[in-house]
Design an enzyme around this catalytic site. Structure first.
Site, PDB file in Angstrom:
ATOM      1  N   ASP A  98       0.858  -1.188   0.000  1.00 23.57           N
ATOM      2  CA  ASP A  98       0.000   0.000   0.000  1.00 23.57           C
ATOM      3  C   ASP A  98       0.896   1.241   0.000  1.00 23.57           C
ATOM      4  O   ASP A  98       1.587   1.507   0.987  1.00 23.57           O
ATOM      5  CB  ASP A  98      -0.843  -0.065   1.286  1.00 23.57           C
ATOM      6  CG  ASP A  98      -2.052   0.830   1.262  1.00 23.57           C
ATOM      7  OD1 ASP A  98      -1.992   1.886   0.617  1.00 23.57           O
ATOM      8  OD2 ASP A  98      -3.057   0.490   1.917  1.00 23.57           O
ATOM      9  N   ASP A 206      -2.862   4.788  -2.403  1.00 23.05           N
ATOM     10  CA  ASP A 206      -3.744   5.545  -1.518  1.00 23.05           C
ATOM     11  C   ASP A 206      -4.211   6.836  -2.209  1.00 23.05           C
ATOM     12  O   ASP A 206      -3.417   7.526  -2.868  1.00 23.05           O
ATOM     13  CB  ASP A 206      -2.925   5.898  -0.270  1.00 23.05           C
ATOM     14  CG  ASP A 206      -3.757   6.370   0.897  1.00 23.05           C
ATOM     15  OD1 ASP A 206      -4.569   5.574   1.388  1.00 23.05           O
ATOM     16  OD2 ASP A 206      -3.581   7.527   1.322  1.00 23.05           O
ATOM     17  N   GLU A 266      -7.054   3.600  -4.753  1.00 19.89           N
ATOM     18  CA  GLU A 266      -8.180   4.052  -3.934  1.00 19.89           C
ATOM     19  C   GLU A 266      -8.649   5.362  -4.538  1.00 19.89           C
ATOM     20  O   GLU A 266      -7.884   6.335  -4.618  1.00 19.89           O
ATOM     21  CB  GLU A 266      -7.761   4.292  -2.486  1.00 19.89           C
ATOM     22  CG  GLU A 266      -8.946   4.770  -1.658  1.00 19.89           C
ATOM     23  CD  GLU A 266      -8.571   5.533  -0.390  1.00 19.89           C
ATOM     24  OE1 GLU A 266      -9.425   5.627   0.492  1.00 19.89           O
ATOM     25  OE2 GLU A 266      -7.442   6.037  -0.299  1.00 19.89           O
ATOM     26  N   HIS A 328     -10.594  -0.854   5.780  1.00 22.30           N
ATOM     27  CA  HIS A 328     -10.168  -0.309   7.072  1.00 22.30           C
ATOM     28  C   HIS A 328     -10.688   1.108   7.330  1.00 22.30           C
ATOM     29  O   HIS A 328     -10.340   1.706   8.340  1.00 22.30           O
ATOM     30  CB  HIS A 328      -8.637  -0.320   7.124  1.00 22.30           C
ATOM     31  CG  HIS A 328      -8.037   0.577   6.082  1.00 22.30           C
ATOM     32  ND1 HIS A 328      -8.169   0.346   4.730  1.00 22.30           N
ATOM     33  CD2 HIS A 328      -7.337   1.736   6.187  1.00 22.30           C
ATOM     34  CE1 HIS A 328      -7.571   1.306   4.063  1.00 22.30           C
ATOM     35  NE2 HIS A 328      -7.063   2.158   4.913  1.00 22.30           N
ATOM     36  N   ASP A 329     -11.472   1.646   6.422  1.00 26.42           N
ATOM     37  CA  ASP A 329     -11.956   3.024   6.576  1.00 26.42           C
ATOM     38  C   ASP A 329     -13.459   3.139   6.801  1.00 26.42           C
ATOM     39  O   ASP A 329     -13.951   4.228   7.097  1.00 26.42           O
ATOM     40  CB  ASP A 329     -11.617   3.842   5.314  1.00 26.42           C
ATOM     41  CG  ASP A 329     -10.136   4.105   5.164  1.00 26.42           C
ATOM     42  OD1 ASP A 329      -9.446   4.211   6.191  1.00 26.42           O
ATOM     43  OD2 ASP A 329      -9.668   4.195   4.013  1.00 26.42           O
TER      44      ASP A 329
END
Ligand code: GLC
Length: 557
Positions: A98, A206, A266, A328-329
């Site tokens: 990531d 990201d 993302e 995870h968000d």
């Protein structure tokens, strides 16, 4: 299977802090991931996305990186990272890392240098605006209305040494780099090369769509949308045209390596058209782009079906879709899909008597969909968001917005491995970095693997079927029911046709599949069902579905 590996893979996202702690500090680590690779192979996943484990002061738990080429000692060493890649590959598991390239940590040496003086060679690697009017000597107002997402304040932060503002739209500790600066760009590409040379199979990138900002720094117009847009239409701080050039350059970089290295971005937006745009024409920008829309949906059959259908319509023909219900968000879907009292205001006001069936349906929707599925760690055992008391909150968003349920600690709690103390996540004497969900004594991997009828085995079977049936991994998808009366159904066609039938309602329903088969009176054969045995026959004219039934059948040719 023809095509690159990532089209036929089932991904599993690991949040390293929470997966398995092997050194007793209460925080998961890379050796912990290595020791669970056999477990992941047994589940059947064949690709991993590992959230950041690079050197970081952890202001945003690793999404603030101070050395892109280093492993944070909390997580292990460079040797552990190498071993993780090698051990995954030994088991035919691909692995992507990531990379957070929109911003660094404020402790990254680049920023430390950049903020020291306007003449520093790294100064222009970041985004600056002056704080004082050169002519009048007066203090200037903040350059515009851009908001810091996690602190809910202006995104402009003062830097005394240069008498400037720098931009930080996540926290003040995450200064945004200037992607228009050619040297910075090359430095970021060097970071990518570094890990590609180490043998990683690609990256999750990201917030790609925030890389470039409006050259004139114009203020965003107002929007009524609170979450996640914080009352602004982000037309000037996100999604600038130049970002697509960067994606194209990154694609060329990835393609200069052998082995179909993957770039999945993302795209922080709920608009799937924006997400799809980052695949370019399907062969010239990112290979995959996350569509965030499904991560915000509840148990809403029509909206779920529409989101999936729209996504397929928007992804370019040469491109490839993907799907995730949790990460995870956002609150885990085991929690989002549970019934909620008073229009969602009171989560858990209504008992969830059908949790298992709902999660079986969600798993089928994910794993029988067209495109690459992403499973979030713990999803396979039905882990839910844990309630975290205010004094234990650690996520900056959660702290800022308390008591609004916007924090992310709840979806990041330790993996529930077994019935031992701390669910086997860490040693009995250690203190996990976040408290566990209180359901761990019954909801854990060991218990789930022992029970042949558990959600875990359902995931395992679905993954195995997806690998075995080309119709499921690469076939076309055609909707038969789009959420009307709570039913979502579709056909996946390759040489064979597989029908995926899901009754999201608590009532008996029927689906007709006769238009999909040549002969009348034909019967379909059950591949997998939560109410029927594999191998059973089902009449195609009228397939009865019990409440919360999930069913995969093959149709006669
Ligand atoms: C992305 C990450 C999130 C992080 C943010 C800032 O949205 O998924 O966890 O906080 O970027 O890097």
């Amino acid at each position: 299977m023809t095509g690159p590996w990532w089209r036929s893979s089932v991904f599993y996202q690991i949040y390293p802090r929470s997966f398995l702690d092997t050194n007793g500090d209460g925080i998961g680590d890379l050796p912990g991931i290595v020791s669970k690779l056999d477990y992941l192979a047994e589940l059947g996943v064949n690709a991993l996305w590992v959230s950041p484990f690079f050197t970081s002061p952890m202001a945003d738990f690793g999404y603030d990186i101070s050395d892109y080429r280093g492993v944070d000692p909390i997580f292990g060493t460079m040797e552990d990272a190498r071993r993780l890649i090698a051990e995954a590959h030994k088991r035919q598991i691909k692995i992507i890392f990531d990379l957070v390239l929109n911003h660094t940590s404020d402790e990254h040496p680049w920023f430390v240098e950049a903020r020291s003086s306007r003449d520093n060679p790294k100064h222009d690697w970041f985004i600056w605006k002056g704080r004082t009017d050169a002519l009048t000597g007066k203090r200037l107002p903040k350059p515009n209305n851009w908001v810091c997402q996690f602190e809910f304040k202006s995104a402009w932060w003062p830097n005394e040494a240069t008498d400037e503002w720098y931009l930080g739209t996540f926290t003040r500790h995450q200064p945004e780099v200037d992607w228009r600066n050619p040297e910075l760009r090359q430095a970021m590409y060097d970071v990518m090369r570094f890990w590609l040379d180490e043998g990683v199979d690609g990256f999750r990138l990201d917030v790609v769509n925030w890389y470039v900002k409006d050259a004139q720094f114009r203020s965003n117009p107002f929007s009524f949308k609170a979450n996640p847009d914080i009352f602004q239409r982000h037309i000037y701080d996100r999604n600038q045209r130049e970002t697509h050039e960067i994606c194209a350059e990154m694609r060329r970089l990835a393609e200069s390596y052998p082995g179909d290295r993957l770039l999945t971005g993302e795209i922080f937006s709920q608009d799937p058209a924006i997400a799809a745009s980052y695949q370019g024409n399907g062969s010239d920008e990112l290979h995959l782009a996350f569509n965030m829309e499904p991560l915000y949906l509840g148990w809403q059959p029509k909206r779920l079906a529409r989101a999936i259908r729209e996504w397929y319509r928007l992804v370019p023909a040469e491109g490839w879709p993907n799907l995730a219900f949790s990460n995870h968000d956002q609150p885990r879907h085991a929690t989002r899909f549970a019934p909620r009292g008073f229009g969602g205001l009171l989560a858990r006001a209504v008992p969830d008597r059908h949790k298992k069936e709902r999660l079986q349906i969600a798993a089928m929707m994910l794993l029988a969909s067209r495109g690459t599925p992403f499973i979030y760690y713990g999803e396979e055992i039905g882990m839910e968001n844990a309630p975290i008391p205010r004094k234990e909150l650690v996520d900056p968003t959660g702290i800022t917005f308390w008591p609004l349920p916007l924090g992310r600690d709840g979806e990041r709690t330790p993996m529930q491995w077994n019935g031992k103390p701390h669910a086997g996540f860490t040693g009995a004497g250690a203190k996990p970095w976040l408290r566990l969900h209180p359901d761990w004594p019954s909801v854990n991997v060991e218990a789930a693997m022992r029970d042949g009828d558990s959600l875990w085995h359902w995931y395992r079977k679905l993954i195995a079927l997806r690998k075995a049936e080309p119709a499921l991994s690469r076939g076309s998808l055609e909707f038969v029911a789009e959420g009307e009366r709570g039913v979502i159904a579709w056909l996946r066609r390759d040489e064979k046709t597989v029908a995926c039938l899901m009754n999201l309602s608590g009532r008996h329903r029927t689906v007709r599949l006769d238009s999909a088969v040549p002969a009348t009176g034909a019967a379909a054969t059950v591949l997998l069902g939560n109410r029927r045995d594999a191998g059973a026959s089902v009449p195609v004219e009228r397939v009865p579905l019990a409440p919360y039934e999930a069913l995969l059948v093959t149709l006669p040719v």
